[in-house]
Design a protein around this motif. Sequence first.
Motif, PDB file in Angstrom:
ATOM      1  N   ALA A  10       0.895  -1.177   0.124  1.00 30.60           N
ATOM      2  CA  ALA A  10       0.048   0.037   0.060  1.00 30.60           C
ATOM      3  C   ALA A  10       0.951   1.234  -0.173  1.00 30.60           C
ATOM      4  N   LEU A  11       1.890   1.216   0.916  1.00 29.18           N
ATOM      5  CA  LEU A  11       2.820   2.375   0.942  1.00 29.18           C
ATOM      6  C   LEU A  11       3.627   2.694  -0.351  1.00 29.18           C
ATOM      7  N   THR A  12       4.042   1.699  -1.117  1.00 31.19           N
ATOM      8  CA  THR A  12       4.608   1.650  -2.280  1.00 31.19           C
ATOM      9  C   THR A  12       3.774   2.223  -3.076  1.00 31.19           C
ATOM     10  N   ASN A  13       2.484   1.854  -3.462  1.00 31.01           N
ATOM     11  CA  ASN A  13       1.558   2.343  -4.268  1.00 31.01           C
ATOM     12  C   ASN A  13       1.232   3.745  -4.164  1.00 31.01           C
ATOM     13  N   LEU A  14       1.135   4.046  -2.778  1.00 33.54           N
ATOM     14  CA  LEU A  14       0.795   5.593  -2.528  1.00 33.54           C
ATOM     15  C   LEU A  14       2.024   6.631  -2.832  1.00 33.54           C
ATOM     16  N   TYR A  15       3.278   6.080  -2.342  1.00 34.14           N
ATOM     17  CA  TYR A  15       4.159   6.818  -2.498  1.00 34.14           C
ATOM     18  C   TYR A  15       5.127   6.588  -3.687  1.00 34.14           C
ATOM     19  N   ARG A  29       3.097   3.180  14.251  1.00 32.97           N
ATOM     20  CA  ARG A  29       1.937   4.254  14.710  1.00 32.97           C
ATOM     21  C   ARG A  29       0.612   3.682  14.767  1.00 32.97           C
ATOM     22  N   GLN A  30       0.388   2.806  13.802  1.00 31.16           N
ATOM     23  CA  GLN A  30      -0.998   2.349  13.505  1.00 31.16           C
ATOM     24  C   GLN A  30      -1.359   1.035  14.201  1.00 31.16           C
ATOM     25  N   HIS A  31      -0.323   0.466  15.005  1.00 31.16           N
ATOM     26  CA  HIS A  31      -0.742  -0.676  15.422  1.00 31.16           C
ATOM     27  C   HIS A  31      -0.348  -0.810  17.074  1.00 31.16           C
ATOM     28  N   GLY A  32      -0.798  -1.380  18.029  1.00 29.04           N
ATOM     29  CA  GLY A  32      -0.378  -1.765  19.357  1.00 29.04           C
ATOM     30  C   GLY A  32       0.816  -2.199  19.410  1.00 29.04           C
ATOM     31  N   LYS A  80      12.757  14.247  -6.115  1.00 28.89           N
ATOM     32  CA  LYS A  80      11.468  15.012  -6.242  1.00 28.89           C
ATOM     33  C   LYS A  80      10.848  15.030  -4.682  1.00 28.89           C
ATOM     34  N   ARG A  81      11.010  13.852  -3.841  1.00 25.45           N
ATOM     35  CA  ARG A  81      10.171  13.755  -2.802  1.00 25.45           C
ATOM     36  C   ARG A  81      11.321  14.297  -1.363  1.00 25.45           C
ATOM     37  N   LYS A  82      12.335  14.821  -1.798  1.00 27.30           N
ATOM     38  CA  LYS A  82      13.377  15.252  -0.797  1.00 27.30           C
ATOM     39  C   LYS A  82      12.643  16.372  -0.151  1.00 27.30           C
ATOM     40  N   GLY A  83      12.914  16.289   1.343  1.00 23.48           N
ATOM     41  CA  GLY A  83      12.042  17.409   1.960  1.00 23.48           C
ATOM     42  C   GLY A  83      10.695  17.723   2.175  1.00 23.48           C
ATOM     43  N   LYS A  84       9.835  17.116   1.322  1.00 24.12           N
ATOM     44  CA  LYS A  84       8.606  17.055   1.616  1.00 24.12           C
ATOM     45  C   LYS A  84       8.033  16.269   2.886  1.00 24.12           C
ATOM     46  N   PRO A  85       7.101  16.642   3.381  1.00 24.92           N
ATOM     47  CA  PRO A  85       6.485  16.047   4.542  1.00 24.92           C
ATOM     48  C   PRO A  85       5.603  14.724   3.918  1.00 24.92           C
ATOM     49  N   PHE A  86       5.115  13.766   4.788  1.00 27.82           N
ATOM     50  CA  PHE A  86       4.352  12.870   4.314  1.00 27.82           C
ATOM     51  C   PHE A  86       3.017  12.814   4.642  1.00 27.82           C
ATOM     52  N   HIS A  87       1.888  12.508   3.667  1.00 25.73           N
ATOM     53  CA  HIS A  87       0.676  12.083   4.042  1.00 25.73           C
ATOM     54  C   HIS A  87       0.379  10.858   4.375  1.00 25.73           C
ATOM     55  N   VAL A  88      -0.026  10.642   5.525  1.00 25.39           N
ATOM     56  CA  VAL A  88      -0.119   9.189   5.917  1.00 25.39           C
ATOM     57  C   VAL A  88      -1.647   8.994   6.417  1.00 25.39           C
ATOM     58  N   PRO A  89      -2.500   8.406   5.570  1.00 25.32           N
ATOM     59  CA  PRO A  89      -3.897   8.231   5.699  1.00 25.32           C
ATOM     60  C   PRO A  89      -4.157   7.203   6.923  1.00 25.32           C
ATOM     61  N   PRO A  90      -5.449   7.394   7.670  1.00 26.88           N
ATOM     62  CA  PRO A  90      -5.558   6.504   8.631  1.00 26.88           C
ATOM     63  C   PRO A  90      -5.812   5.083   8.108  1.00 26.88           C
ATOM     64  N   GLU A 183       4.906  11.952  -5.793  1.00 21.43           N
ATOM     65  CA  GLU A 183       6.147  12.617  -5.817  1.00 21.43           C
ATOM     66  C   GLU A 183       6.168  13.622  -4.654  1.00 21.43           C
ATOM     67  N   ASN A 184       5.069  14.059  -4.157  1.00 20.69           N
ATOM     68  CA  ASN A 184       4.524  14.690  -2.941  1.00 20.69           C
ATOM     69  C   ASN A 184       4.635  13.913  -1.733  1.00 20.69           C
ATOM     70  N   ASN A 185       4.935  12.562  -1.788  1.00 25.69           N
ATOM     71  CA  ASN A 185       4.830  11.750  -0.593  1.00 25.69           C
ATOM     72  C   ASN A 185       3.334  11.673  -0.225  1.00 25.69           C
ATOM     73  N   GLY A 186       2.436  11.553  -1.128  1.00 19.34           N
ATOM     74  CA  GLY A 186       1.149  11.360  -0.793  1.00 19.34           C
ATOM     75  C   GLY A 186       0.327  12.750  -0.742  1.00 19.34           C
ATOM     76  N   LEU A 187       0.939  13.818  -0.870  1.00 16.03           N
ATOM     77  CA  LEU A 187       0.082  15.201  -0.719  1.00 16.03           C
ATOM     78  C   LEU A 187      -0.252  15.406  -1.841  1.00 16.03           C
ATOM     79  N   THR A 188      -1.368  16.131  -1.939  1.00 12.88           N
ATOM     80  CA  THR A 188      -1.847  16.719  -3.166  1.00 12.88           C
ATOM     81  C   THR A 188      -1.118  17.863  -3.632  1.00 12.88           C
ATOM     82  N   PRO A 189      -1.096  18.542  -4.841  1.00  7.99           N
ATOM     83  CA  PRO A 189      -0.152  19.809  -5.042  1.00  7.99           C
ATOM     84  C   PRO A 189      -1.073  21.136  -3.947  1.00  7.99           C
ATOM     85  N   ARG A 190      -2.264  20.859  -3.970  1.00 14.93           N
ATOM     86  CA  ARG A 190      -2.776  22.193  -3.070  1.00 14.93           C
ATOM     87  C   ARG A 190      -2.179  21.818  -1.527  1.00 14.93           C
TER      88      ARG A 190
END
Length: 201
Positions: A10-15, A29-32, A80-90, A183-190
């Motif tokens: 999933a992470l490879t498909n997203l990022y 972060r998403q698991h106990g 392209k991804r360097k220095g950009k924050p990550f969007h991490v969905p639930p 290329e935006n680590n899952g973030l939209t351009p906006r």
Amino acid sequence: MEELLDYIIALTNLYGLVHKDKVVEIYNRQHGKKVDPAAVDALLQDPTQELEEEFVGVFGEHFVSQPILEEGAFGEELRKRKGKPFHVPPREELLRYRDDFYFEETPEYEALAGWLGENLFGGDMQPAELLCEEIQTVCQFDFQVLDVLELFNQEKVRFKDQAQLEEAVGLVGKLADNTRLGENNGLTPRELRRLQERRMV
């Protein structure tokens, strides 16, 4: 192990590409129950058949989508991804990306699909949805307006006048601006633009 594989896919498909440490960070972060980093290292050293079947390859300490590897574009894509924050969905939303055809159906997507159905397909939503999905794919990979115009030509889409064409292009632009990009680590351009503007304040 199975859910760890789901996360990697999933992470490879997203990022498009994801470092092993980011996999561990997001999974934990998403698991106990915490994942052992050694388990991720083992998959880097000896990828399973499931990863290969899902077009996930390995480059150094990264899991990488096969198209990036095949194009020899790893270094360029990493830059392209360097220095950009990550969007991490639930968790539930993130795991939907295990399907490499999945994308988030935003209000902008719904608006374009509805407009296409009403204005170009006489209210028939099936061809409108199919065309909108194709446009969504264009928006995910190096979006250019000319690419969408070429797609309209290929699909033999006919606009009644220039104003209608411009309205369609405007809706496509809004869709592109709200499309999640690897290329935006899952973030939209906006989203990325807003984050950068906040940093400048």
